[in-house]
Write a protein that holds these residues in place. Structure first.
Motif, mmCIF file in Angstrom:
data_model
loop_
_atom_site.group_PDB
_atom_site.id
_atom_site.type_symbol
_atom_site.label_atom_id
_atom_site.label_comp_id
_atom_site.label_asym_id
_atom_site.label_seq_id
_atom_site.Cartn_x
_atom_site.Cartn_y
_atom_site.Cartn_z
ATOM 1 N N ILE A 50 0.685 -1.201 -0.085
ATOM 2 C CA ILE A 50 -0.201 -0.103 0.043
ATOM 3 C C ILE A 50 0.847 1.326 -0.198
ATOM 4 N N PRO A 51 1.804 1.391 0.891
ATOM 5 C CA PRO A 51 2.669 2.834 0.799
ATOM 6 C C PRO A 51 3.311 3.098 -0.603
ATOM 7 N N PRO A 52 3.795 2.029 -1.220
ATOM 8 C CA PRO A 52 4.486 2.504 -2.475
ATOM 9 C C PRO A 52 3.552 2.847 -3.436
ATOM 10 N N SER A 53 2.393 2.040 -3.539
ATOM 11 C CA SER A 53 1.265 2.127 -4.343
ATOM 12 C C SER A 53 0.597 3.479 -4.348
ATOM 13 N N VAL A 54 0.329 4.244 -3.065
ATOM 14 C CA VAL A 54 -0.343 5.255 -2.850
ATOM 15 C C VAL A 54 0.950 6.358 -3.238
ATOM 16 N N THR A 55 2.062 6.156 -2.862
ATOM 17 C CA THR A 55 3.132 7.145 -3.363
ATOM 18 C C THR A 55 3.192 7.149 -4.684
ATOM 19 N N LEU A 56 3.110 6.024 -5.449
ATOM 20 C CA LEU A 56 3.125 6.077 -6.946
ATOM 21 C C LEU A 56 1.761 6.620 -7.479
ATOM 22 N N PHE A 61 2.878 7.922 -12.785
ATOM 23 C CA PHE A 61 3.903 6.968 -13.312
ATOM 24 C C PHE A 61 5.168 7.402 -13.947
ATOM 25 N N LEU A 62 5.318 8.704 -13.573
ATOM 26 C CA LEU A 62 6.512 9.711 -13.701
ATOM 27 C C LEU A 62 7.361 8.924 -12.655
ATOM 28 N N GLY A 63 7.467 8.054 -12.246
ATOM 29 C CA GLY A 63 8.347 7.768 -11.085
ATOM 30 C C GLY A 63 9.823 7.944 -11.107
ATOM 31 N N THR A 64 10.419 8.393 -12.209
ATOM 32 C CA THR A 64 11.767 8.488 -12.607
ATOM 33 C C THR A 64 12.273 10.003 -12.033
ATOM 34 N N GLN A 65 11.297 10.849 -11.754
ATOM 35 C CA GLN A 65 11.510 12.050 -11.230
ATOM 36 C C GLN A 65 11.497 11.738 -9.440
ATOM 37 N N TYR A 66 10.555 10.832 -8.854
ATOM 38 C CA TYR A 66 10.588 11.004 -7.604
ATOM 39 C C TYR A 66 10.786 9.383 -7.116
ATOM 40 N N PRO A 67 11.981 8.862 -7.741
ATOM 41 C CA PRO A 67 12.051 7.294 -7.110
ATOM 42 C C PRO A 67 12.538 7.227 -5.752
ATOM 43 N N HIS A 68 13.263 8.235 -5.168
ATOM 44 C CA HIS A 68 13.493 8.235 -3.713
ATOM 45 C C HIS A 68 12.185 8.237 -2.801
ATOM 46 N N ILE A 70 9.468 6.682 -3.476
ATOM 47 C CA ILE A 70 8.975 5.416 -3.620
ATOM 48 C C ILE A 70 9.611 4.536 -2.717
ATOM 49 N N ILE A 71 10.857 4.716 -2.635
ATOM 50 C CA ILE A 71 11.871 3.877 -1.866
ATOM 51 C C ILE A 71 11.677 4.126 -0.613
ATOM 52 N N LEU A 72 11.398 5.305 -0.135
ATOM 53 C CA LEU A 72 11.312 5.586 1.257
ATOM 54 C C LEU A 72 9.976 5.067 1.662
ATOM 55 N N ALA A 73 8.702 4.793 0.914
ATOM 56 C CA ALA A 73 7.687 4.478 1.052
ATOM 57 C C ALA A 73 7.737 2.965 1.442
#
Length: 109
Positions: A50-56, A61-68, A70-73
């Motif tokens: 749930i936390p990474p999915s909500v963050t995503l 799906f432009l996760g390349t800008q905020y990968p950190h 998603i990793i923190l989640a």
């Protein structure tokens, strides 16, 4: 924008694990719950997904800008899982929920 202090994140991550260990210490004399492990797995699956999915979902799906983020989640989810499994399988059941053994009942007349 002001930079946030990561100390709060570290305290939360350590707090879940320490809380699980404290619970394990407090519940040392309680009986084991036979279905506790299944509930722990269900909560763990939810905590990991749930936390990474909500963050995503928030950042698209432009996760390349905020990968950190998603990793923190995911780190937060994994620390919740560690706390859940550190707590063990002992659960307190009030006396009203404990069934009487079959021997204690009076035999039919």
């Amino acid at each position: 924008m002001q930079r946030q202090n990561p100390l709060g994140l570290l305290i939360a991550v350590a707090g879940w694990v320490i809380g699980g260990l404290v619970y394990r210490r407090i519940s040392a004399k309680w009986p084991h719950d036979p279905i506790a492990r299944r509930r722990q797995f269900a909560v763990s699956v939810a905590a990991v997904t749930i936390p990474p999915s909500v963050t995503l979902g928030f950042f698209g799906f432009l996760g390349t800008q905020y990968p950190h983020l998603i990793i923190l989640a995911e780190i937060l989810g994994l620390s919740i899982v560690a706390g859940v499994f550190a707590s063990g399988t002992r659960r307190f059941r009030p006396p009203s929920e404990i069934a009487e053994p079959d021997d204690a009942r009076e035999p039919p007349s």
